[in-house]
Motif scaffolding. Sequence first.
Motif, short mmCIF file in Angstrom:
data_model
loop_
_atom_site.label_atom_id
_atom_site.label_comp_id
_atom_site.label_asym_id
_atom_site.label_seq_id
_atom_site.Cartn_x
_atom_site.Cartn_y
_atom_site.Cartn_z
N GLN A 1 5.74 1.38 -5.30
CA GLN A 1 6.31 1.25 -6.64
C GLN A 1 6.06 -0.18 -7.09
OE1 GLN A 1 8.58 3.87 -8.16
NE2 GLN A 1 7.38 5.03 -6.71
N ALA A 2 5.37 -0.36 -8.22
CA ALA A 2 5.02 -1.71 -8.68
C ALA A 2 6.27 -2.45 -9.14
CB ALA A 2 4.02 -1.61 -9.82
N ARG A 3 6.63 -3.53 -8.42
CA ARG A 3 7.75 -4.38 -8.84
C ARG A 3 7.65 -5.70 -8.08
NH1 ARG A 3 12.84 -2.89 -8.83
NH2 ARG A 3 12.43 -0.72 -9.28
N GLU A 4 8.40 -6.69 -8.54
CA GLU A 4 8.38 -7.99 -7.87
C GLU A 4 9.12 -7.89 -6.54
OE1 GLU A 4 9.74 -12.61 -8.67
OE2 GLU A 4 10.28 -11.06 -10.10
N VAL A 5 8.49 -8.39 -5.48
CA VAL A 5 9.14 -8.38 -4.16
C VAL A 5 9.93 -9.67 -4.00
CG1 VAL A 5 8.77 -8.36 -1.67
CG2 VAL A 5 7.37 -6.91 -3.15
N PHE A 6 11.25 -9.52 -3.81
CA PHE A 6 12.14 -10.66 -3.72
C PHE A 6 12.51 -10.94 -2.26
CE2 PHE A 6 16.28 -12.82 -4.58
CZ PHE A 6 15.75 -13.87 -5.31
N GLU B 1 0.82 -1.22 0.00
CA GLU B 1 0.00 0.00 0.00
C GLU B 1 0.86 1.27 0.00
OE1 GLU B 1 -2.76 -0.17 3.28
OE2 GLU B 1 -3.49 -2.15 2.68
N GLY B 2 2.16 1.13 -0.11
CA GLY B 2 3.02 2.30 -0.15
C GLY B 2 3.32 2.87 1.23
N MET B 3 3.23 4.19 1.36
CA MET B 3 3.55 4.86 2.63
C MET B 3 2.55 5.96 2.89
SD MET B 3 7.60 5.55 2.38
CE MET B 3 8.75 4.25 2.00
#
Length: 307
Positions: free
Chosen positions: A249-254, A233-235
């Motif tokens: 920021q839309a990206r794959e969470v590793f 949900e961001g900040m």
Amino acid sequence: MDKAQLKKARVLVAGDAMLDRYWFGDAERISPEAPVPVVRVTRTEERLGGAANVARNIASVGASSTLLSVLGSDEAGRTIEKLLIEEGITPRIEFDPALNTTVKLRVVARQQQLVRCDFEAFPAEEVLKRHLGLFNELLSETNALVLSDYGKGGLSHIADMIESARAKNLPILVDPKGDDYSRYRGATVITPNRAELRQVVGSWSSEAALIERAQNLRRELNLSYLLLTRSEEGMTLFGPEGEFNVPAQAREVFDVSGAGDTVIAILAAMLATGMPIEDAVRIANRAGGIVVGKLGTAAVSYEELFA
């Protein structure tokens, strides 16, 4: 953000530094002794952790970074000092012969963390009191202060540290720990995640309830701001003028380990340049989005952040 401007920004990080050890290998069979995988370790790595990882993230974007911490006078403590120097961080370390440096050992097989072993101890009170004199000296050559609390005892005099930094009108950023935030009273901004905030204010069932609880806590502790990191949900920045939301920021969470360190580090570096906090939060949010795409405690470079 101009590189030359960032280079002039001086940030002091004080708190619980630790060594992150990684053992990488293959796990292709189960142990005959117990139902656990056998990992054949093929590579080891050592990285700065805790407050040292915050200092590393500040240095990696080009700001001037100093770390004040108490470490054991042992192999892990000396390794941290060596890594700090290699990363361009100024180490102001008190070595305590009676202390074992905190080490977090992670065993990783096929990019998957299998187990983490923690070795921890707490610094002696007299060592921390000695530390305060050096802290007050360093404040006069600092543009922003980060107090990185990992609950390992290195910030037992945090109220005095906040008072000294307030007297110099410095931005004071705190990465909080535990369920008693009264010790952070008077800081400029604290940066809890959802789980940490819930521990202090209880659960919320709606956005309105969250806003009320976060703003009440901010006023009660005389904080200028409370920055809540909310994963996907961001900040949300809670301040005297209301709320300021930044989407994730839309990206794959590793790997999320160390993401909070990156957020507070970049926020501090930007505030040290005199940047308005809303702009600093946007950039810190971008940095958090980049670092979760990396394995383990990682840092963001100037080029990645401002590309």
